[in-house]
Write a protein that holds these residues in place. Sequence first.
Motif, PDB file in Angstrom:
ATOM      1  N   ASN A  25       0.825  -1.209   0.000  1.00  0.00           N
ATOM      2  CA  ASN A  25       0.000   0.000   0.000  1.00  0.00           C
ATOM      3  C   ASN A  25       0.859   1.259   0.000  1.00  0.00           C
ATOM      4  N   LEU A  26       1.920   1.260   0.773  1.00  0.00           N
ATOM      5  CA  LEU A  26       2.807   2.425   0.842  1.00  0.00           C
ATOM      6  C   LEU A  26       3.516   2.654  -0.497  1.00  0.00           C
ATOM      7  N   ILE A  27       4.032   1.593  -1.089  1.00  0.00           N
ATOM      8  CA  ILE A  27       4.710   1.715  -2.379  1.00  0.00           C
ATOM      9  C   ILE A  27       3.729   2.195  -3.446  1.00  0.00           C
ATOM     10  N   SER A  28       2.495   1.718  -3.392  1.00  0.00           N
ATOM     11  CA  SER A  28       1.475   2.163  -4.356  1.00  0.00           C
ATOM     12  C   SER A  28       1.242   3.667  -4.244  1.00  0.00           C
ATOM     13  N   LEU A  29       1.115   4.159  -3.036  1.00  0.00           N
ATOM     14  CA  LEU A  29       0.923   5.590  -2.815  1.00  0.00           C
ATOM     15  C   LEU A  29       2.145   6.378  -3.274  1.00  0.00           C
ATOM     16  N   PHE A  30       3.339   5.883  -2.947  1.00  0.00           N
ATOM     17  CA  PHE A  30       4.562   6.549  -3.372  1.00  0.00           C
ATOM     18  C   PHE A  30       4.682   6.588  -4.891  1.00  0.00           C
ATOM     19  N   CYS A  31       4.241   5.541  -5.572  1.00  0.00           N
ATOM     20  CA  CYS A  31       4.293   5.531  -7.041  1.00  0.00           C
ATOM     21  C   CYS A  31       3.394   6.621  -7.620  1.00  0.00           C
ATOM     22  N   ILE A  32       2.216   6.788  -7.046  1.00  0.00           N
ATOM     23  CA  ILE A  32       1.308   7.839  -7.511  1.00  0.00           C
ATOM     24  C   ILE A  32       1.926   9.211  -7.285  1.00  0.00           C
ATOM     25  N   LEU A  33       2.442   9.441  -6.093  1.00  0.00           N
ATOM     26  CA  LEU A  33       3.069  10.737  -5.792  1.00  0.00           C
ATOM     27  C   LEU A  33       4.290  10.989  -6.670  1.00  0.00           C
ATOM     28  N   SER A  34       5.100   9.969  -6.860  1.00  0.00           N
ATOM     29  CA  SER A  34       6.304  10.122  -7.680  1.00  0.00           C
ATOM     30  C   SER A  34       5.943  10.433  -9.125  1.00  0.00           C
ATOM     31  N   PHE A  38       7.065  13.750 -11.158  1.00  0.00           N
ATOM     32  CA  PHE A  38       7.744  13.586 -12.443  1.00  0.00           C
ATOM     33  C   PHE A  38       6.990  14.300 -13.551  1.00  0.00           C
ATOM     34  N   TRP A  39       5.673  14.130 -13.573  1.00  0.00           N
ATOM     35  CA  TRP A  39       4.829  14.742 -14.600  1.00  0.00           C
ATOM     36  C   TRP A  39       4.920  16.266 -14.536  1.00  0.00           C
ATOM     37  N   MET A  40       4.842  16.845 -13.347  1.00  0.00           N
ATOM     38  CA  MET A  40       4.930  18.298 -13.203  1.00  0.00           C
ATOM     39  C   MET A  40       6.325  18.802 -13.578  1.00  0.00           C
ATOM     40  N   THR A  41       7.359  18.016 -13.287  1.00  0.00           N
ATOM     41  CA  THR A  41       8.716  18.387 -13.684  1.00  0.00           C
ATOM     42  C   THR A  41       8.831  18.446 -15.201  1.00  0.00           C
ATOM     43  N   MET A  42       8.289  17.445 -15.871  1.00  0.00           N
ATOM     44  CA  MET A  42       8.350  17.426 -17.339  1.00  0.00           C
ATOM     45  C   MET A  42       7.514  18.551 -17.944  1.00  0.00           C
ATOM     46  N   LEU A  43       6.365  18.869 -17.348  1.00  0.00           N
ATOM     47  CA  LEU A  43       5.565  19.998 -17.825  1.00  0.00           C
ATOM     48  C   LEU A  43       6.342  21.298 -17.712  1.00  0.00           C
TER      49      LEU A  43
END
Length: 63
Positions: A25-34, A38-43
């Motif tokens: 569950n923690l890794i799943s949440l971290f993947c969403i946040l990461s 990443f998406w905002m950095t690329m934008l």
Amino acid sequence: MFHKILKSGCKAEESKLRTAQRLTNLISLFCILSWRVFWMTMLNRSAPDAAPRGETDAVRCLA
């Protein structure tokens, strides 16, 4: 970049969860946040002078 955000930014390896389900569950949440970071950095890299949109609100809700 995504892996660096997940590993260094979220510090997933430092979690002290005792069960596999909690760690999953923690890794799943971290993947969403990461992904969002990443998406905002690329934008920002593609259009550095663009005005911010609603993406920051979504990240604040997750945090």
